[in-house]
Design a protein around this motif. Structure first.
Motif, short mmCIF file in Angstrom:
data_model
loop_
_atom_site.label_atom_id
_atom_site.label_comp_id
_atom_site.label_asym_id
_atom_site.label_seq_id
_atom_site.Cartn_x
_atom_site.Cartn_y
_atom_site.Cartn_z
N ASP A 164 46.00 -8.86 18.45
CA ASP A 164 47.18 -8.42 19.19
C ASP A 164 47.90 -7.28 18.49
N TRP A 165 47.88 -7.28 17.16
CA TRP A 165 48.52 -6.19 16.43
C TRP A 165 47.78 -4.87 16.67
N LEU A 166 46.45 -4.91 16.59
CA LEU A 166 45.67 -3.71 16.85
C LEU A 166 45.84 -3.25 18.31
N SER A 167 45.92 -4.21 19.21
CA SER A 167 46.13 -3.87 20.62
C SER A 167 47.48 -3.19 20.82
N LEU A 168 48.48 -3.66 20.10
CA LEU A 168 49.81 -3.05 20.19
C LEU A 168 49.79 -1.61 19.66
N ASP A 198 50.57 -13.03 20.64
CA ASP A 198 50.89 -13.86 19.49
C ASP A 198 52.42 -13.97 19.33
N ASP A 199 52.88 -15.16 19.03
CA ASP A 199 54.32 -15.43 19.03
C ASP A 199 55.10 -14.55 18.06
N LEU A 200 54.52 -14.23 16.93
CA LEU A 200 55.23 -13.41 15.95
C LEU A 200 55.51 -12.02 16.51
N ILE A 201 54.53 -11.43 17.18
CA ILE A 201 54.71 -10.11 17.79
C ILE A 201 55.63 -10.21 19.01
N TYR A 202 55.42 -11.25 19.81
CA TYR A 202 56.21 -11.40 21.03
C TYR A 202 57.70 -11.58 20.73
N HIS A 203 58.00 -12.17 19.58
CA HIS A 203 59.40 -12.37 19.20
C HIS A 203 60.13 -11.03 19.08
N PHE A 204 59.44 -10.01 18.59
CA PHE A 204 60.05 -8.71 18.41
C PHE A 204 59.81 -7.78 19.60
N MET A 205 58.74 -8.02 20.37
CA MET A 205 58.44 -7.19 21.54
C MET A 205 58.01 -8.09 22.68
N PRO A 206 58.97 -8.62 23.44
CA PRO A 206 58.68 -9.63 24.47
C PRO A 206 58.11 -9.07 25.77
N ILE A 207 56.99 -8.37 25.68
CA ILE A 207 56.26 -7.91 26.86
C ILE A 207 54.77 -8.14 26.60
N ASN A 208 54.00 -8.19 27.67
CA ASN A 208 52.55 -8.33 27.52
C ASN A 208 51.91 -6.95 27.67
#
Length: 471
Positions: free
Chosen positions: A123-127, A76-86
């Motif tokens: 994605d947040w729970l996955s993180l 998700d773009d919001l999470i990726y903005h702060f943590m740019p990895i998959n």
């Protein structure tokens, strides 16, 4: 003659390849040979043998669902903005983390992702889970991540050979002990071979794999780190008389190289930069191989008919003319290049060729390369077909280059918006879903532009009505 498919490396661009494959599949394009390396391996396996939700599910519908699902692999773009990895794909290494990975991957796949709020929550729970996962990563580790076990949930390896039917499948890797690139055949491919073929240095630890025939254990690295495009592994294209090779290549575009936006992007650029040149070299080397064989064949034929010069002058002149015509057609086919050439470079080369060998018919449409790409592609096909017919449809080089054979690059770069290139390597949801849509439209345009050639190669009519394509 059949069609060959080459799927190159470039992990974040998997949805780009999946979208194009979906368009080709919907049109009814079939492949006699599929050669893969790097991320192209997963695209090829999802096409060839996707994991079914139920045993009775049809392969065709399962394939299309699996290809479509790749557009949801981003963060998700919001999470990726702060943590740019998959963090869903590049998972922590270590015995505990690897033991928990199957449950983690099942947990990931259980979340719906159609809506934005669903993707964000999942994605947040996955993180959170990925962050809490224990790991033994240290300065002595040989790679940052564990081998990609999540592929097993996406690919049906048990039925791979059955689902492929008569299609040949190759997977490229690099053997450390052999100091050479190797390919795994479809009969041998398991999840372990995929892990071996994706062991990109520094990202993944080199993968150990034991040969079941010899019992010898060898160490493997990702094949695309050495050759991002396996255009003819083990001469498999030659062996199956492939006359049209469609190749998916994003790494061969230097537009991928740009000033890095941050430290993470600088790291990605350090991996991608050398691969762009390797991809270019792969195409150049394959063309050189064909050209050399054509020259050798030409000289051999000329030497063979020289004996007729005194015994049968009339037959000598006739055969010499035929051989020279064959060589001319080969040069024209090679000159016209693939469907996604650098048009400015092509125009320069074509004009130089015409200065040496004036040809009004060729000159008539060469200028279209820079002004009307659609018209250029169609006139190019008609021109080559006419030349082939004039030569009686004879093969220029049966070993590596028939009179109708050519490399057709899936023209992704014509469909990627100029302003989007700096983001093409991102793992964000917006980029990966956009790349899938771009790949799909590129595939549809490709079929429209090359319908006649594809139908001729397969000996069957493609699905749908012929349509115009602007690019």
């Amino acid at each position: 003659m059949p069609i060959g498919l080459v799927l190159g490396g470039g992990a974040p661009n998997l949805p780009l390849m999946s979208g194009a494959l979906l368009a080709l599949d919907e049109a009814g394009v079939e492949f006699q040979v599929i050669s893969t390396t790097g991320a192209g391996m997963l695209a090829g396996l999802l096409y060839a043998s996707p994991q079914k939700a139920a045993p009775d599910d049809a392969l065709a519908s399962t394939r299309r669902d699996a290809l479509k699902a790749t557009r949801l692999m981003g963060i998700d773009d919001l999470i990726y903005h702060f943590m740019p990895i998959n963090f869903k794909i590049f998972q922590k290494p270590g015995p505990i983390a690897e033991a928990l990975a199957p449950a983690f991957n099942t947990f990931l796949s259980s979340f719906p992702r159609e809506r934005r709020d669903q993707r964000l929550m999942g994605d947040w729970l996955s993180l959170v889970v990925a962050t809490m996962m224990p790991s033994n990563l240290s300065t002595k580790s040989k790679g940052l991540c564990q081998a990609p076990s999540w592929i097993e949930a996406m690919v049906d390896f048990d039925d791979l050979v059955k689902n492929l039917g008569e299609t040949r499948f190759r997977l490229g890797a690099y053997s450390v002990e052999d100091r050479d690139e190797i390919t795994f055949n479809r009969e041998d491919i398991t999840i372990d071979h995929c892990k071996a073929a994706l062991a990109m240095p520094f990202i993944y630890e080199p993968y150990k794999l034991r040969d079941p025939k010899t019992g010898e254990e060898k160490t493997y690295l990702e094949g695309s780190a050495f050759d991002p495009l396996k255009l003819d592994p083990d001469d498999v294209m030659v062996e199956h008389d492939v006359d049209t090779i469609i190749f998916f290549d994003i790494l061969g575009h230097r537009r991928l190289i740009d000033e890095p936006r941050d430290l993470t992007d600088a790291w990605v650029q350090s991996i991608i930069a050398p691969l762009t040149r390797l991809a270019e070299n792969s195409v150049t080397a394959f063309k050189s191989k064909r050209a050399q064989h054509a020259r050798d064949r030409f000289l051999t034929q000329m030497d063979r008919i020289m004996d007729l010069a005194e015994s049968d002058p009339e037959a000598f002149q006739k055969q010499r003319k035929q051989v020279r015509n064959d060589k001319e057609l080969y040069e024209l086919v090679d000159l016209l290049g693939s469907a996604d050439v650098d048009l400015a470079a092509f125009d320069n080369r074509a004009q130089a060729y015409l200065d040496l060998k004036p040809d009004p018919e060729l000159a008539e449409f060469v200028g279209l390369a820079l002004t009307d790409y659609r018209a250029f592609v169609l006139k190019r096909e008609a021109f080559l077909k006419k030349r082939e017919k004039a030569l009686g449809g004879k093969s220029v080089c049966r070993k590596t280059h028939s009179s109708r054979s050519e490399l057709l690059r899936m023209p992704f770069r014509r469909h990627i918006p100029e302003e989007h290139w700096p983001n093409v390597l991102d793992w964000s949801h917006s980029n990966m879903s956009m790349l899938f849509d771009i790949g799909y439209e590129t595939g549809k345009s490709f079929v429209a532009n090359h319908r006649e050639r594809l139908e001729s190669s397969m000996g069957k009519t493609l699905a749908g009505e012929p349509e115009l394509a602007s690019v």
